[in-house]
Design a protein around this motif. Structure first.
Motif: not given
Lengths: 279, 279
Positions: A186, A230, B111, B118-119, B122, B153-154, B164
């Protein structure tokens, strides 16, 4: 992206989800009671009942088997270890064929004991899959490489992105594809492009769902029920289906402190509800 | 790849490594005693002593500051939250300038509360860095985006790969680069190419080291001392230096059950030894 509400006939239960409560027979019976028509068992669950008996239970209940978990664990520190891994994978293949599984899921393995060479481990993985494919191809059993979250790179799977798995597929040709598990992929900034790529190549063999909890308290056994975390699961399913996937949605939850402690009938009822409303 | 043995003058200690034992003053004195000439403090450690006093302590001991940890945490659920994040980042920038840091390290944030997008997070990160760059550029303070391991990431950083981070740098232009932390990037199948790319673009602003333990028992606070885990740190340093990086090697270890419980002078002695022999 708008997606439809998935119907119950798209739901599969990976039996890891109720592994602390039920053996294979009870789990199949429980799924049948709940109106669920597909499962994915683990090899130890099959072994506990016996392969022939497991196949009979599955058949008697008209269950589809969306995958057998798992082959893989290819890297080893010695030639003997590599040979043992291959032989075990041949057994897994035979079991997948006997159970009529849609695919054999591959958790490819991490670093051999004492190794810091992840590139070498990755070479062993690719060699191992190529060798297994020589038997899986003629047997008509698709091999599904499951890229695992990078936090498992050392000890469970050194294939950690969809791009990496698809690169391996490209090199190996027919008979191999990917299992896309929401939990593992994800976060990937390149996810959209790689799902489309997987779809174009006809490589999406399975789609697994659960959720990423915040906070996550255990690296392995704290996965969440769909809707409790999430991950935008509706969007992710939309991407997978837009890429041409028409298969089932397999719920796979390892949850030592929550779902593994609950009444398994309640777990299945929650899976059905969350599959419909939050996946 | 053969790499040389790094000399003590290439070692920097991120003060998180001894944060449970020492405040900034004690840590700087401890590093000086051990013959270490560079540190990277955290903002709360600076705040506890006061900015002016911290700068004086650093200067009095002739310490190089390889980075200030940390700016970032850009995404927010509301316009007020975004504004507060920007203002806090301007303060972090001022502190980095006052301390004479080589760069301001950015842990970009995850987040916003309640979000699964998540986009969007970002996009907020990139907007936030662009805005901070308007002040950091004229101030001559390089911004170092630190891609964090995907397991964060969260909740900590939705920039999760070097590729990235470098894509963001490409879009933003001068004044921004990356902090490459072995712990966060070691698993990346694309690591070699992306380190080379970072070097070609002159974007490697910092190099952080520690080790990935097997098993890892905590997602945040179980980092290992160099040599105790599975990362091939010598090879990784070789890649970073082959890409043109000539800066320091900053040891950053969060370790609640081990290194944070030890005599901090012993921790520093071990850092020196492992930096020399295992990094």
């Amino acid at each position: 992206m708008t997606v439809d509400t998935p119907t119950l006939d798209r739901l599969s239960i990976n039996l890891a989800t109720v592994r602390q409560q039920w053996g294979l027979r009870e789990a199949v019976e429980g799924c049948a009671r709940a109106g669920i028509g597909a499962i994915a068992p683990w090899r130890d669950q099959v072994a506990a009942v016996g392969l022939a008996e497991s196949a009979r239970i599955v058949r008697d209940h008209g269950m589809r088997v969306t995958g057998l978990c798992r082959g893989g664990m290819f890297p080893a520190a010695t030639p003997e270890g590599l040979k043992a891994a291959h032989e075990d994978n041949l057994k897994a293949l035979e079991e997948a064929v006997t159970l009529g599984a849609d695919c054999l899921v591959l958790v490819v393995g991490g670093l051999p004991d004492g190794s810091k060479d992840i590139r070498d481990a990755r070479r062993m993985v690719e060699d191992g899959i190529a060798r297994l494919l020589e038997a899986a191809g003629p047997a008509g059993m698709p091999l599904a490489i499951e890229p695992l979250h990078p936090m498992y790179a050392a000890d469970r799977a050194c294939v950690n992105t969809l791009a990496q798995a698809l690169d391996i597929c490209d090199r190996l040709g027919d008979g191999v594809g990917v299992a896309i598990d929401a939990y593992h992929v994800w976060w990937d900034p390149d996810l959209e492009a790689q799902i489309a790529r997987a779809g174009r190549a006809g490589r999406i063999l399975a789609y697994h769902i659960c959720d990423w909890l915040v906070p996550t308290t255990d690296l392995l056994l704290d996965r969440g029920m769909m809707g409790d975390g999430v991950i935008d699961l509706k969007r992710l399913r939309g991407l997978v289906e837009a890429a041409g996937y028409t298969g089932l949605h397999e719920v796979e939850i390892f949850s030592k402190d929550n779902w593994w402690r609950r009444d398994p009938d309640e777990v299945l009822a929650t899976c059905i509800e969350r599959h419909r409303d939050a996946s």
